[in-house]
Write an enzyme that holds these catalytic residues in place. Structure first.
Site: not given
Length: 240
Positions: A8, A129
């Site tokens: 990330d 998500d």
């Protein structure tokens, strides 16, 4: 099943967030490409990349580290975050990315997902998500009333390569993945599903493997950086 190590990206660094909160970022490596090379040397066959700044900005922000990873690592990589138009999709795929992940636009502009999946077969995934089963967008900052399973089903005939399903409340929390909801989603659609969020032990990987759904793979981040998961052992478990 495939193990996808997560990198990330925030402000050019490899970080991990706690439950999707940008203010709760832990920096694990100042050189994301070096981190990617470590994963590849250990035997990983895919990389999972997220442009966290891009997810909030709506346009790529961490292009430089992503391009460095693509240049230095010769395994396929998938990228999500800030990819919201066809030009950006085309640009990333032309630079060697194996797969783009479309999240926010899957809710706001599903026609783009369909157009991209037709134009680039096998190279477009949908990122779903969710908090408590409902989809969140724009870097998880905005919650919707859209149910994760309904969104997944809406792309059944679109030709997308995969669905990456993340339980936001498990992400980075080292509390285990939401096995039941991930399995339910995977059993509800024919699209390959990749589990994400909370994978923090070998036992978690084994639970996903035996969940009763044909999962494509699992994404793990913090547990690999913290050493809670031994990468060599995890790869062996996933390939068994």
């Amino acid at each position: 099943m495939i193990l996808y190590p997560a990198i990330d990206l925030k402000d050019g660094q490899a970080v991990r967030l706690f439950k999707g909160e940008m203010a709760q970022a832990t920096v694990f490596n100042d050189d994301p490409a070096a981190q990617a090379e470590d994963f590849v040397r250990a035997g990983c066959e895919w990389l999972h990349l997220v442009d966290l700044n891009g997810a909030f900005a709506g346009t790529p922000v961490n292009a430089t580290p992503v391009e460095a990873i693509l240049e230095r690592c010769k395994v396929p990589a998938q990228l999500g975050g800030g990819i919201r138009d066809m030009a950006t999709i085309e640009r990333w795929l032309s630079r060697g990315l194996a797969r783009v992940i479309l999240g926010t636009v899957a809710v706001e502009n599903p026609a783009l997902v369909r157009e991209a999946a037709r134009a680039f077969p096998g190279q477009v995934a949908v990122g779903i998500d969710a908090r408590k089963g409902r989809v969140a967008t724009k870097g998880w900052a905005e919650e919707t009333d859209v149910l994760a399973t309904d969104l997944a089903k809406s792309f059944e005939d679109a030709g997308v390569a995969a669905i990456i399903y993340t339980d936001i409340n498990r992400d980075g929390a080292m509390q285990g993945p939401n096995v039941a909801e991930t399995a339910a989603l995977a059993n509800a659609v024919s699209i390959p599903v990749i589990a994400s969020g909370g994978v923090s032990s070998i036992a978690d990987l084994e639970a996903l493997k035996s969940c009763g759904a044909p999962l494509n793979g699992a994404i793990s981040g913090r547990a690999l950086y913290d050493g809670a998961i031994d990468l060599a052992e995890a790869l062996a478990v996933m390939r068994a």
